[in-house]
Design a protein around this motif. Structure first.
Motif, short mmCIF file in Angstrom:
data_model
loop_
_atom_site.label_atom_id
_atom_site.label_comp_id
_atom_site.label_asym_id
_atom_site.label_seq_id
_atom_site.Cartn_x
_atom_site.Cartn_y
_atom_site.Cartn_z
N TYR A 33 0.85 -1.19 0.00
CA TYR A 33 0.00 0.00 0.00
C TYR A 33 0.89 1.24 0.00
N TYR A 35 0.85 5.35 0.71
CA TYR A 35 0.11 6.43 1.35
C TYR A 35 0.90 7.73 1.23
N GLN A 37 1.31 11.54 3.29
CA GLN A 37 1.00 12.24 4.54
C GLN A 37 1.52 13.66 4.47
N GLY A 42 -3.19 12.97 8.97
CA GLY A 42 -3.26 11.53 8.80
C GLY A 42 -2.76 11.10 7.44
N LEU A 43 -2.80 9.78 7.21
CA LEU A 43 -2.33 9.23 5.94
C LEU A 43 -3.48 9.12 4.95
N PHE A 45 -4.69 7.28 1.54
CA PHE A 45 -4.43 6.10 0.71
C PHE A 45 -4.29 6.52 -0.75
N LEU A 88 4.66 7.00 2.29
CA LEU A 88 4.95 5.80 3.06
C LEU A 88 4.42 4.57 2.35
N ARG A 98 2.38 -3.05 8.55
CA ARG A 98 3.63 -2.40 8.94
C ARG A 98 4.03 -1.41 7.85
N PHE A 99 4.76 -0.39 8.27
CA PHE A 99 5.11 0.69 7.36
C PHE A 99 6.61 0.92 7.28
N GLY A 100 7.03 1.46 6.14
CA GLY A 100 8.39 1.94 6.02
C GLY A 100 8.53 3.27 6.75
N ALA A 101 9.76 3.78 6.82
CA ALA A 101 10.03 5.02 7.56
C ALA A 101 9.57 6.26 6.82
N GLY A 102 9.25 6.11 5.54
CA GLY A 102 8.75 7.25 4.78
C GLY A 102 9.82 7.97 3.99
#
Lengths: 109, 117
Positions: A33, A35, A37, A42-43, A45, A88, A98-102
């Protein structure tokens, strides 16, 4: 658990230039996914990829998932100031995400 | 309109105090999540809940507690045991999380910024 690495950490581009953000997973991705920000918000989509080799586009943003389903890229064509923000990638990890650091994108007018 | 509402937008905590962050959704989503975001970092999972009256710890649950008494609500309490609570807290929800191949994305609230007085 799934670990996602994003690169670059930050990116500064001139308006009108193209750019690419990468997201690499330590495990096979069953759902990737993207996103966006804006600071302090907020994020939002953007897109979701599931199949190896899949590619999706929305306006000037294109996301791809490689055939092995372990790497995804987000490409912005002819960047505009409105594209600025933090991008992200997120991936399903059993029953959570879970997400990457962006990647922080700055677009200079 | 359907969505996720987090409140308050800004919150200040005194030393030794517990504070509760609210998260309400009217999307009829089954699963709800709490993340913490520190400056320059990604999201770290605190707690998540797939159904009412059930929740699981994420990667950084220590110093936090949650409840899921209603499908629409998933409040997060930051206890005095959390020694470094200053961060941006994001709540999310998602439909049907049990299928690994489900293509439903998470939807996010606008966040609560917590600071120490």
């Amino acid at each position: 658990s799934q670990e996602l690495e994003q690169s670059p950490q930050s990116l500064i581009v001139q308006e009108g230039k193209n750019l690419t953000i990468n997201c690499t997973s330590s495990k096979t991705l069953y759902g990737l996914y993207w996103y966006k920000q804006k600071y302090g918000e907020g994020l939002i989509f953007l897109m979701m990829l599931q199949k190896g080799g899949e590619e999706k586009s929305h306006e000037k943003i294109t996301a791809k998932l490689d055939e092995k389903k372990q790497q995804s890229s987000l490409h912005i064509t002819a960047s505009q100031p409105s594209h600025a923000g933090i991008y992200l990638c997120g991936a399903l990890n059993n029953n959570d995400m879970r997400f990457g650091a962006g990647t922080r994108l700055t677009v200079k007018p | 309109d359907g969505g996720i509402t987090q409140s308050p937008k800004y919150l200040f905590r005194k030393e030794g105090q517990n504070v509760t962050l609210s998260c309400e959704q009217n999307l009829n989503h089954d699963a709800m999540y709490w993340y913490r975001q520190d400056p320059g970092q990604g999201l770290r999972l605190i707690y998540y809940s797939q159904i009412v009256n059930d929740f699981q710890k994420g990667d950084i649950a220590e110093g936090y507690s949650v409840s899921r008494e209603k499908k629409e609500s998933f409040p997060l309490t930051v206890t005095s045991a959390q020694k470094n609570p200053t961060a941006f807290y994001l709540c999310a929800s998602r439909m049907n999380p049990t299928n690994l191949y489900s293509n439903q994305p998470q939807h996010f609230g606008d966040g609560t910024r917590l600071s120490i007085l």
